[in-house]
Design a protein around this motif. Structure first.
Motif, PDB file in Angstrom:
ATOM      1  N   ALA A   1      39.818  44.101  47.230  1.00  0.00           N
ATOM      2  CA  ALA A   1      38.881  45.183  47.549  1.00  0.00           C
ATOM      3  C   ALA A   1      37.830  45.327  46.458  1.00  0.00           C
ATOM      4  CB  ALA A   1      39.634  46.497  47.739  1.00  0.00           C
ATOM      5  N   LEU A   2      38.268  45.246  45.192  1.00  0.00           N
ATOM      6  CA  LEU A   2      37.330  45.374  44.084  1.00  0.00           C
ATOM      7  C   LEU A   2      36.336  44.214  44.070  1.00  0.00           C
ATOM      8  CD1 LEU A   2      36.719  47.202  41.635  1.00  0.00           C
ATOM      9  CD2 LEU A   2      38.201  45.710  40.272  1.00  0.00           C
ATOM     10  N   THR A   3      36.814  43.021  44.397  1.00  0.00           N
ATOM     11  CA  THR A   3      35.944  41.843  44.422  1.00  0.00           C
ATOM     12  C   THR A   3      34.890  41.969  45.520  1.00  0.00           C
ATOM     13  OG1 THR A   3      37.753  40.468  43.584  1.00  0.00           O
ATOM     14  CG2 THR A   3      35.901  39.334  44.632  1.00  0.00           C
ATOM     15  N   TRP A   4      35.308  42.353  46.731  1.00  0.00           N
ATOM     16  CA  TRP A   4      34.351  42.529  47.821  1.00  0.00           C
ATOM     17  C   TRP A   4      33.355  43.641  47.503  1.00  0.00           C
ATOM     18  CZ3 TRP A   4      32.997  39.644  51.795  1.00  0.00           C
ATOM     19  CH2 TRP A   4      33.871  38.654  52.251  1.00  0.00           C
ATOM     20  N   LEU A   5      33.855  44.748  46.970  1.00  0.00           N
ATOM     21  CA  LEU A   5      32.971  45.868  46.636  1.00  0.00           C
ATOM     22  C   LEU A   5      31.918  45.434  45.627  1.00  0.00           C
ATOM     23  CD1 LEU A   5      34.006  49.526  45.876  1.00  0.00           C
ATOM     24  CD2 LEU A   5      32.591  48.300  44.253  1.00  0.00           C
ATOM     25  N   TYR A   6      32.340  44.740  44.603  1.00  0.00           N
ATOM     26  CA  TYR A   6      31.407  44.346  43.546  1.00  0.00           C
ATOM     27  C   TYR A   6      30.419  43.292  44.046  1.00  0.00           C
ATOM     28  CZ  TYR A   6      30.209  44.262  38.559  1.00  0.00           C
ATOM     29  OH  TYR A   6      29.575  44.399  37.347  1.00  0.00           O
ATOM     30  N   GLY A   7      30.879  42.410  44.920  1.00  0.00           N
ATOM     31  CA  GLY A   7      29.964  41.434  45.505  1.00  0.00           C
ATOM     32  C   GLY A   7      28.894  42.091  46.349  1.00  0.00           C
ATOM     33  N   LEU A   8      29.280  43.080  47.169  1.00  0.00           N
ATOM     34  CA  LEU A   8      28.304  43.818  47.974  1.00  0.00           C
ATOM     35  C   LEU A   8      27.338  44.600  47.079  1.00  0.00           C
ATOM     36  CD1 LEU A   8      30.676  45.083  50.796  1.00  0.00           C
ATOM     37  CD2 LEU A   8      28.730  43.546  51.113  1.00  0.00           C
ATOM     38  N   ALA A   9      27.855  45.154  45.983  1.00  0.00           N
ATOM     39  CA  ALA A   9      26.983  45.875  45.045  1.00  0.00           C
ATOM     40  C   ALA A   9      25.967  44.926  44.415  1.00  0.00           C
ATOM     41  CB  ALA A   9      27.822  46.553  43.964  1.00  0.00           C
ATOM     42  N   GLY A  10      26.406  43.702  44.065  1.00  0.00           N
ATOM     43  CA  GLY A  10      25.483  42.727  43.507  1.00  0.00           C
ATOM     44  C   GLY A  10      24.386  42.360  44.486  1.00  0.00           C
ATOM     45  N   PHE A  11      24.757  42.183  45.750  1.00  0.00           N
ATOM     46  CA  PHE A  11      23.767  41.883  46.790  1.00  0.00           C
ATOM     47  C   PHE A  11      22.823  43.066  46.991  1.00  0.00           C
ATOM     48  CE2 PHE A  11      22.275  42.060  51.144  1.00  0.00           C
ATOM     49  CZ  PHE A  11      21.842  40.758  51.381  1.00  0.00           C
ATOM     50  N   GLY A  12      23.364  44.271  46.973  1.00  0.00           N
ATOM     51  CA  GLY A  12      22.575  45.441  47.319  1.00  0.00           C
ATOM     52  C   GLY A  12      21.501  45.802  46.311  1.00  0.00           C
ATOM     53  N   TYR A  13      21.814  45.667  45.018  1.00  0.00           N
ATOM     54  CA  TYR A  13      20.830  46.108  44.024  1.00  0.00           C
ATOM     55  C   TYR A  13      19.802  45.027  43.676  1.00  0.00           C
ATOM     56  CZ  TYR A  13      21.671  43.583  39.649  1.00  0.00           C
ATOM     57  OH  TYR A  13      21.699  42.619  38.680  1.00  0.00           O
TER      58      TYR A  13
ATOM     59  N   PRO B   1      46.070  42.090  35.823  1.00  0.00           N
ATOM     60  CA  PRO B   1      46.816  41.195  34.936  1.00  0.00           C
ATOM     61  C   PRO B   1      46.225  39.793  34.901  1.00  0.00           C
ATOM     62  CG  PRO B   1      47.998  41.521  36.994  1.00  0.00           C
ATOM     63  CD  PRO B   1      46.834  42.471  37.022  1.00  0.00           C
ATOM     64  N   LEU B   2      46.238  39.196  33.713  1.00  0.00           N
ATOM     65  CA  LEU B   2      45.822  37.808  33.546  1.00  0.00           C
ATOM     66  C   LEU B   2      46.950  36.877  33.991  1.00  0.00           C
ATOM     67  CD1 LEU B   2      44.239  38.031  29.988  1.00  0.00           C
ATOM     68  CD2 LEU B   2      42.992  37.661  32.104  1.00  0.00           C
ATOM     69  N   ARG B   3      46.554  35.774  34.621  1.00  0.00           N
ATOM     70  CA  ARG B   3      47.521  34.747  35.004  1.00  0.00           C
ATOM     71  C   ARG B   3      46.958  33.392  34.602  1.00  0.00           C
ATOM     72  NH1 ARG B   3      47.028  37.536  39.883  1.00  0.00           N
ATOM     73  NH2 ARG B   3      46.164  35.711  40.951  1.00  0.00           N
ATOM     74  N   PRO B   4      47.794  32.369  34.513  1.00  0.00           N
ATOM     75  CA  PRO B   4      47.267  31.038  34.182  1.00  0.00           C
ATOM     76  C   PRO B   4      46.160  30.624  35.144  1.00  0.00           C
ATOM     77  CG  PRO B   4      49.663  31.039  34.090  1.00  0.00           C
ATOM     78  CD  PRO B   4      49.260  32.364  34.654  1.00  0.00           C
ATOM     79  N   ASN B   5      45.082  30.091  34.587  1.00  0.00           N
ATOM     80  CA  ASN B   5      43.920  29.646  35.374  1.00  0.00           C
ATOM     81  C   ASN B   5      43.288  30.770  36.180  1.00  0.00           C
ATOM     82  OD1 ASN B   5      44.241  26.987  34.492  1.00  0.00           O
ATOM     83  ND2 ASN B   5      45.687  26.547  36.137  1.00  0.00           N
ATOM     84  N   HIS B   6      43.458  32.000  35.742  1.00  0.00           N
ATOM     85  CA  HIS B   6      42.924  33.117  36.527  1.00  0.00           C
ATOM     86  C   HIS B   6      42.563  34.258  35.582  1.00  0.00           C
ATOM     87  CE1 HIS B   6      42.370  35.616  40.123  1.00  0.00           C
ATOM     88  NE2 HIS B   6      42.944  36.583  39.422  1.00  0.00           N
ATOM     89  N   HIS B   7      41.263  34.490  35.411  1.00  0.00           N
ATOM     90  CA  HIS B   7      40.747  35.592  34.608  1.00  0.00           C
ATOM     91  C   HIS B   7      40.094  36.566  35.594  1.00  0.00           C
ATOM     92  CE1 HIS B   7      38.849  38.006  31.679  1.00  0.00           C
ATOM     93  NE2 HIS B   7      38.720  37.103  30.716  1.00  0.00           N
ATOM     94  N   PRO B   8      40.794  37.646  36.006  1.00  0.00           N
ATOM     95  CA  PRO B   8      40.280  38.475  37.104  1.00  0.00           C
ATOM     96  C   PRO B   8      38.919  39.093  36.827  1.00  0.00           C
ATOM     97  CG  PRO B   8      42.175  39.514  36.037  1.00  0.00           C
ATOM     98  CD  PRO B   8      42.104  38.118  35.526  1.00  0.00           C
ATOM     99  N   LEU B   9      38.666  39.493  35.578  1.00  0.00           N
ATOM    100  CA  LEU B   9      37.351  40.077  35.282  1.00  0.00           C
ATOM    101  C   LEU B   9      36.246  39.063  35.571  1.00  0.00           C
ATOM    102  CD1 LEU B   9      36.397  42.332  32.304  1.00  0.00           C
ATOM    103  CD2 LEU B   9      34.987  40.352  32.813  1.00  0.00           C
ATOM    104  N   ALA B  10      36.466  37.808  35.176  1.00  0.00           N
ATOM    105  CA  ALA B  10      35.444  36.786  35.408  1.00  0.00           C
ATOM    106  C   ALA B  10      35.277  36.492  36.895  1.00  0.00           C
ATOM    107  CB  ALA B  10      35.808  35.504  34.650  1.00  0.00           C
ATOM    108  N   TRP B  11      36.374  36.487  37.663  1.00  0.00           N
ATOM    109  CA  TRP B  11      36.253  36.267  39.110  1.00  0.00           C
ATOM    110  C   TRP B  11      35.464  37.391  39.779  1.00  0.00           C
ATOM    111  CZ3 TRP B  11      36.597  31.824  41.205  1.00  0.00           C
ATOM    112  CH2 TRP B  11      37.505  30.871  40.764  1.00  0.00           C
ATOM    113  N   ILE B  12      35.689  38.608  39.325  1.00  0.00           N
ATOM    114  CA  ILE B  12      34.959  39.744  39.910  1.00  0.00           C
ATOM    115  C   ILE B  12      33.481  39.671  39.523  1.00  0.00           C
ATOM    116  CG2 ILE B  12      34.732  42.262  39.735  1.00  0.00           C
ATOM    117  CD1 ILE B  12      37.875  42.274  39.719  1.00  0.00           C
ATOM    118  N   VAL B  13      33.192  39.265  38.287  1.00  0.00           N
ATOM    119  CA  VAL B  13      31.802  39.033  37.883  1.00  0.00           C
ATOM    120  C   VAL B  13      31.181  37.918  38.729  1.00  0.00           C
ATOM    121  CG1 VAL B  13      30.343  38.216  35.982  1.00  0.00           C
ATOM    122  CG2 VAL B  13      32.106  39.921  35.545  1.00  0.00           C
TER     123      VAL B  13
END
Length: 384
Positions: free
Chosen positions: A202-214, A315-327
């Protein structure tokens, strides 16, 4: 002996001023004079924006591979990004084929993402609400400096090449500041860990739509103002107003988040941003454009301020940095926005429809707010 700075908010402010305010958005304020000098066509300018956002997306995706980011080291990654940002600004001084400029803007976008993820990961663990606000205010500070420089250049009759040189010099001064090591955090500075049922999807979709919108307003507002009002200088002043609104907005949104909670403030933020994005189509006047500048400038970094601690809590997981994916999702939205806007502007001769679509995208993000925010009232970043 190296000089350390123990003020992570101020350190982050200067870094984001360089990474985003200058490295990315100086081009926005420089597009009208470059068009007026016929150094670029509008189609070329849109292509450069596209490749810049493509670079930002690519940089976010690379940083999302957490082991790679770890091997690079956040500190070294920040300095590499800063150096590339200054170099790519300087490369806009001489006339170049549009294809070469596009490649340079791709590198600039990559460097912006690299710096954004590195500085956010470095500073957020040390940050209370005030520090987060100061950190993200750096983008607004950079936009204001960009607007002032481009306005000064036009006022003094300087060529766009000379104004780019001034921007690169300012970027070099910013790089010298962040070359100082950031001191290790004192234990009292770090907030206790707080976990909640934040939905990454949900956070990823929300942030992607926000990036498109502004991004349509953030890319084309000075150009749109110059077309609507028949005055390139007006575009520069309107962009300056957007930067002035952006400067205090992260601090204000961080305080409001602490007092009222993340979900209500994120809802209000997206709603105001939707109005600002659609306003040029609904009220295409000087007053309407200035109001757009205030609403977009006053909200888009507020979105970042509210979302980044949520992303940092995942939470961080191997090969997965959630903050960077959301960015990266934000970068994908920013990439799609100018593409669609450029195509619709070419086919319809107006930015009206892209502005309405941008506003609709921000409204579509509203139902995602509860799941994206989880169950907590306010967000405290966890210990690293």
């Amino acid at each position: 002996m190296p000089v350390h700075t123990s003020r992570p908010g101020l350190y982050g402010l200067v870094a984001l001023c360089l990474a985003m305010g200058l490295g990315r958005f100086f081009y926005t304020s420089m597009l009208p004079p470059m068009l007026a000098e016929q150094r670029l066509t509008l189609a070329d300018g849109s292509a450069l924006a596209f490749w810049n956002y493509a670079g930002y997306l690519a940089g976010s995706m690379v940083m999302a591979r957490y082991p790679l980011a770890r091997r690079l080291s956040l500190r070294r990654g920040l300095m590499v990004g800063a150096g590339l940002t200054v170099l790519t600004m300087a490369a806009m001084i001489p006339d170049c084929p549009p294809a070469l400029w596009s490649a340079l803007r791709f590198v600039a976008g990559f460097a912006s993402a690299l710096m954004f993820v590195c500085i956010s990961t470095l500073v957020l663990p040390r940050a209370d609400a005030a520090t987060r606000g100061i950190l993200f205010a750096g983008v607004g500070v950079g936009i204001v400096l960009s607007g002032l420089l481009s306005g000064l250049g036009e006022g003094l009759g300087l060529s766009s090449a000379v104004t780019w040189a001034l921007g690169a010099l300012l970027g070099l001064l910013s790089l010298a500041w962040i070359a100082r090591p950031l001191a290790a955090p004192r234990s009292a500075q770090a907030a206790p860990a707080t976990r909640s049922a934040v939905s990454q999807s949900a956070l990823t979709w929300l942030y992607g739509l926000a990036g498109f919108g502004y991004i349509i307003a953030a890319t084309y507002l000075p150009t749109l103002a110059a077309e609507t009002l028949g005055n390139t200088r007006a575009g520069g002043w309107i962009w300056l107003v957007a930067g002035l609104a952006a400067m205090p907005s992260p601090i204000l949104w961080a305080k409001a988040n602490h007092r009222y909670g993340t979900a209500p403030m994120l809802t209000l933020n997206l709603l105001l941003q939707a109005i600002g994005a659609a306003l040029p189509a609904l009220w295409p006047t000087q007053a309407g454009l200035y109001l757009t500048a205030v609403l977009i400038g006053g909200t888009f970094m507020g979105t970042v301020t509210l979302v980044m601690p949520l992303a940092r809590s995942l939470p961080l997981r191997p090969n997965h940095h959630p903050l960077a994916w959301i960015v990266a999702a934000y970068g994908l939205g920013q990439l799609a926005g100018p593409l669609l806007a450029g195509w619709l502007r070419h086919s319809s001769g107006s930015f009206a429809l892209p502005c309405l679509i941008a506003g609709a995208a921000l409204l579509l993000a509203l139902p995602l707010v509860p799941a994206a925010c989880g169950s907590r009232r306010s967000v405290s970043p966890p210990q690293p």
